[in-house]
Design a protein around this motif. Structure first.
Motif: not given
Length: 482
Positions: A384-386, A448-467
């Motif tokens: 997804t990124a290089n 590539i997988p569709e990016p997950v739409i989140i807000s800044t309040n939802n940024v967390s460890e769960a999205y590490e490495g995720v688009l």
């Protein structure tokens, strides 16, 4: 669930083996001259380019000495040398631009100056002697004191016999790959020497003779395969040396037309009988007979299969072949007045992977520290990124499905599907895979997988490495440091 995971890896490993060759030259049979050259250009023009420095690592793989790990074979001397001993000493290494970079003044800029199909490891002293000379027979010239099988004059260089065909096919590649599009230089062949500084290289008639006299050997074929893994394009004149005569030597195809050559299964394994089909017809309407010629060496297709025919579809079969073997085949046809052969096709028979595959989600473990920390794992995903020495892969959409890979030996393209083995490591709370011990390129240009739409309040460890895609955010600091 484990059974499904293993099945996924099986399909990926099998697909990897065939993504390199099968169908790569579709649409080129029965073409000649500029029409064939244009068709090949369209196939090979979109390649992944690298820096001139990164080319050292690629050449370490593509020109590796099969008998001495870490060494490469130098083009004009044939000497084995430390593959990373680059420097200014007479016996240290440089990167030879076979199509001299001053012939068109493209230097070492991407993509032309760093195209690894045109680069070969060479001694500094020999590189200086060859300089930007054209290629021609010059046995009446001076014998080189170090590359003793090479001869030269003030304007021409004759390489050793063992690589004359290699040199010719590199020059043919460059003249086909670079046609002046998108600001690139237009490189063309000339039937003379003294072509500097024009974007020309000679001598065409000599190069055609060398191509015919010195067919591709296993070293050159392996080199083509290795560069394909990095650049995602091939040198068509190694796969099919006859292309050169069809383009530049006035050879024209006759009225026998080969079309729709394919195998069933499309990606055979060691357990499969390989059924080969081709649609063949004569423009004059004559009756055709055809054979399949095959072997494990592209220069020795000595196994002959008499085909069956139904409505101009000719077919035959090859019995199951051992894992990790290359099968080369073509069709030969006769219509009573003409005889012709198709281009040569290549099938690689993979070994079937029977081990397990750990999903990225399980490696992440839904926790800040991976449950596999310090352990070796095998996983798969889409790039997804290089970056220069690293990349990210995902094997699904959503939380915990992405991971960072530290790998300074490869530079995959976004959209590549890969299978890797390596060690899980926590680097400053970043879960990563490093010390890559095996790497399989499966396919390119995947969605590539569709990016997950989140807000800044939802940024967390769960999205590490995720688009992810963050919407409605305001930038509050333009310089937050490293």
């Amino acid at each position: 669930m484990k059974k499904n995971i293993i099945t996924l890896l099986l399909s990926i490993a099998t697909f990897y083996a065939f993504s390199q060759n099968t169908g790569y030259y579709n649409g080129t049979d029965n073409l000649s001259g500029t029409t064939l050259k244009t068709a090949l250009h369209e196939i090979i023009k979109k390649h992944t380019s690298f820096s001139y420095d990164r080319a050292k690592q690629i050449l370490l793989n593509s020109d590796a000495d099969p008998n001495i790990p870490g060494n490469v074979i130098l083009i004009y001397t044939g000497r084995s040398a430390d593959g990373m001993d680059y420097g200014t000493g007479a016996n240290q290494l440089n990167r030879e631009h076979v199509w001299a970079k001053s012939h068109g003044d493209f230097g070492t800029t991407q993509p032309t100056g760093t195209d690894c199909h045109n680069l070969k490891p060479i001694d500094m002293s020999v590189n200086t002697s060859r300089s930007n000379k054209d290629f021609d027979n010059c046995h009446t010239g001076t014998q080189h004191t170090e590359a003793t099988e090479c001869y030269y004059t003030s304007d021409a260089w004759e390489p050793r016999d063992a690589v004359k065909g290699d040199v010719a096919r590199i020059i043919f590649y460059m003249a086909t790959r670079y046609e002046g599009e998108n600001g690139e230089v237009d490189l063309e062949l000339a039937n003379n020497v003294n072509t500097y500084p024009n974007p020309l290289h000679g001598k065409l008639s000599t190069l055609l003779t060398w191509n015919n006299a010195d067919p591709p050997d296993n070293f050159e074929i392996r080199r083509n395969n290795e560069i394909f893994k990095w650049q995602k394009n091939r040198n068509p004149f190694i796969d099919n040396p006859e292309f050169a005569n069809l383009i530049w030597n006035g050879t024209t195809p006759n009225d026998i037309v080969f079309d729709s050559i394919y195998t069933i299964p499309a990606y055979p394994t060691k357990n499969d009988t390989i059924k080969i089909y081709a649609k063949i017809h004569s423009a004059a309407g004559n009756t055709i007979t055809a054979n399949i010629n095959w072997g494990t060496n592209r220069n020795n297709l000595s196994n002959i299969i008499t085909t069956s025919e139904n409505n101009n579809i000719f077919y035959g079969k090859i019995n199951p072949q051992p894992a990790n073997s290359n099968i080369y085949f073509n069709f030969s046809a006769n219509n009573g007045s003409n005889y012709d052969t198709s281009i040569i096709y290549n099938i690689f028979i993979p070994d079937i992977y029977t081990g397990g595959l750990i999903t990225i989600h399980n490696i992440q473990g839904e926790t800040s520290t991976s449950p596999y920390n310090g352990q070796n794992v095998t996983t798969s995903g889409i790039v997804t990124a290089n970056f220069v020495n690293s990349y990210y892969i995902q094997d699904g959409k959503g939380e915990w499905n992405g991971i960072y890979v530290y790998d300074n030996e490869r530079n995959p393209t976004i959209g590549d599907s890969i299978v890797i083995s390596g060690q899980v490591y926590e680097y400053y709370d970043l879960t990563e895979i490093k010390n890559i011990s095996s790497y399989y390129f499966c396919s390119a240009q995947n969605k590539i997988p569709e990016p997950v739409i989140i807000s800044t309040n939802n940024v967390s460890e769960a999205y590490e490495g995720v688009l992810v895609k963050i919407v409605g955010a305001n930038c509050t600091n333009t310089n937050a440091g490293y």
